[in-house]
Design an enzyme around this catalytic site. Structure first.
Site, PDB file in Angstrom:
ATOM      1  N   HIS A 154      35.140  50.331  38.643  1.00  0.00           N
ATOM      2  CA  HIS A 154      34.181  49.776  39.610  1.00  0.00           C
ATOM      3  C   HIS A 154      32.733  49.944  39.146  1.00  0.00           C
ATOM      4  CE1 HIS A 154      36.928  49.466  43.403  1.00  0.00           C
ATOM      5  NE2 HIS A 154      37.465  48.922  42.325  1.00  0.00           N
TER       6      HIS A 154
ATOM      7  N   TYR B 141      31.310  44.886  41.562  1.00  0.00           N
ATOM      8  CA  TYR B 141      30.904  46.064  42.322  1.00  0.00           C
ATOM      9  C   TYR B 141      29.484  46.526  41.993  1.00  0.00           C
ATOM     10  CZ  TYR B 141      35.286  46.905  44.719  1.00  0.00           C
ATOM     11  OH  TYR B 141      36.357  46.789  45.567  1.00  0.00           O
TER      12      TYR B 141
ATOM     13  N   ARG C 274      39.282  55.722  56.493  1.00  0.00           N
ATOM     14  CA  ARG C 274      38.364  54.808  55.813  1.00  0.00           C
ATOM     15  C   ARG C 274      37.239  54.372  56.744  1.00  0.00           C
ATOM     16  NH1 ARG C 274      39.529  49.102  52.554  1.00  0.00           N
ATOM     17  NH2 ARG C 274      37.336  48.553  52.322  1.00  0.00           N
TER      18      ARG C 274
END
Length: 440
Positions: A201, A257, A95
């Protein structure tokens, strides 16, 4: 009625105590006999720590639920009733690369959006498709409930590249929206439902109901004068308030988002500052997780620690366990999941994944039709669905060309030359986890 077997793949996740708490709270309605926590050898240390905490939580609660730790996925899946997936292929180190490499090129680096979300999908989709194959052989009647991000793209890939239909994607954004709207309307969350239009999202609340009566106009009025502190937000990034003009013209409420798409300059500036200071979100999460696992090792700890909420896992137990409970009990309540479109949103392919309000029954989710999207949101949703489909195809075929094309289609990418450079650098950084791109 002999009790339920649930298998959680990625059982060593820091989120697991939230999930265990949810199953414990619902034991009278959801009699889980066996909870299998499954991980890979690389995650052994975390699984043993979080598994021991789960066993202490169950013992304290006094429920007859057996928590079993396993590194053999196929053994665990035999006869499962529900399979939940919450994995991170490449762990947090992957990540951090997903976030830092795009930012080094002046491009947004956010776990589920743009280049970072795309590469998380590249690493995850092949693994999920392998799990689906195992489920079709070993527990064909089980439901897969996927929490792994990017949840929408993973659901899209399963629906498009397998004939397995018992899959739903799940996210805590809609339940946070419900709770936020309830707070702003000063009512109990269980009285609030939404009409959702869009993708994971990337979804809009196109209507908001209290006891079945629309309160959208009231919420639109509130949102025209709201502060950043009062707006519906997430713990993992800062939220800016939308302008009154935008809210009036949009005539619906964007999910948090959308800050990445409607405040791109501001969000990118903040992320670049975090990049320079060595505190991109993945780096912050890694420090938080290290602290959580220190807490989890305390042999006197037998409840979910409050600090887990800082990880961004708040309300996951409500979302996940409510969904399993409703499927098991055929409750017919409304929940918000990633499912096959099937005409719910006109203009999006029926076999694509969308995020929608669904009536949850033992036969699965029944999406509530939205119809044709209004022009204010149709274009951006169609654009993002095209991006998702290209990402899924690239993940399955290992096509570098499709990867570059997909990233170019994403609004967070400003330049084709940046797309090529970022794709190549991320491919090399994640070579170990992306064999499909290195077949020749």
């Amino acid at each position: 009625m002999n009790g339920i077997k649930i298998v959680t793949i990625g059982g060593g996740s820091s989120y697991t105590p939230e999930l265990v708490e949810g199953f414990i709270k619902r034991y009278d309605r959801l009699p889980v006999k066996e909870l299998w926590l499954v991980d890979i050898e690389e995650g052994r240390t975390k699984l043993e720590i979080v598994g021991a905490l789960a066993q202490r939580m169950v013992k304290k609660a006094g429920v007859p639920m057996k928590v079993i730790l396993s590194y053999d996925r196929r053994e665990a899946l035999k006869g499962a009733d529900f399979v939940t997936t919450q994995m991170r292929v490449g762990l947090l180190e992957a990540r951090i690369k997903d976030e830092r490499i795009p930012l080094s090129h002046g491009m947004m680096g956010q776990e589920t959006n743009g280049a970072a979300g795309m590469f998380k999908a590249f690493r995850t989709i092949p693994v999920i498709l392998d799990i689906v194959k195992d489920m079709q052989e070993l527990c064909p009647q089980a439901w897969m409930i996927n929490f792994t991000n990017p949840a929408g793209m993973i659901t899209e890939a399963v629906l498009r590249y397998t004939d397995f239909k018992k899959v739903m994607g799940l996210c805590n954004v809609p339940i946070n929206m419900v709770n936020g709207f309830a707070r702003l309307l000063n009512v109990e969350p269980e009285r609030v439902t939404m009409e959702l239009s869009g993708l994971n999202h990337h979804v809009f609340a196109t209507d908001i109901f209290v006891d079945g009566q629309s309160r959208l106009e009231e919420m639109l009025e509130i949102y025209q004068h709201i502060s950043a502190e009062d707006a519906v937000s997430m713990k993992n990034f800062s939220t800016l308030p939308f302008s009154p003009e935008f809210i009036r013209g949009l005539h619906c409420i964007p999910c948090p988002y959308h800050n990445y798409y409607f405040f791109t300059r501001e969000q990118l500036e903040e992320e670049l500052e975090q990049y320079r200071e060595g505190r991109v979100r993945g780096e912050v999460v890694k420090r938080t997780e290290d602290e959580l696992f220190e807490l989890y090792q305390d042999e006197n700890l037998d409840v979910k620690p409050k600090q887990l909420e800082m990880r961004g896992g708040a309300r996951y137990s409500d979302a996940a366990c409510n969904l399993v409970c409703s499927l098991y009990n055929n409750t017919g309540d409304i929940q918000y999941v990633d499912v096959r479109n099937n005409g719910t949103i006109l203009g999006i392919s029926p076999d694509s994944a969308i995020e929608a309000a669904c009536i949850i029954t033992s036969g699965g989710p029944k999406p509530i039709a939205v119809g044709e999207l209004k022009p204010q949101i149709s274009g951006i949703i169609q654009n993002m669905k095209a991006f998702e489909r290209l990402v899924c195809e690239a993940a399955v075929t290992g096509s570098r060309d499709l990867a570059v094309t997909a990233l170019n289609m994403n609004p967070l990418c400003a330049s084709d030359s940046d797309a090529v450079a970022v794709v190549d650098e991320l491919l090399e950084a994640h070579r170990k986890y992306l064999p499909q791109f290195f077949k020749n």
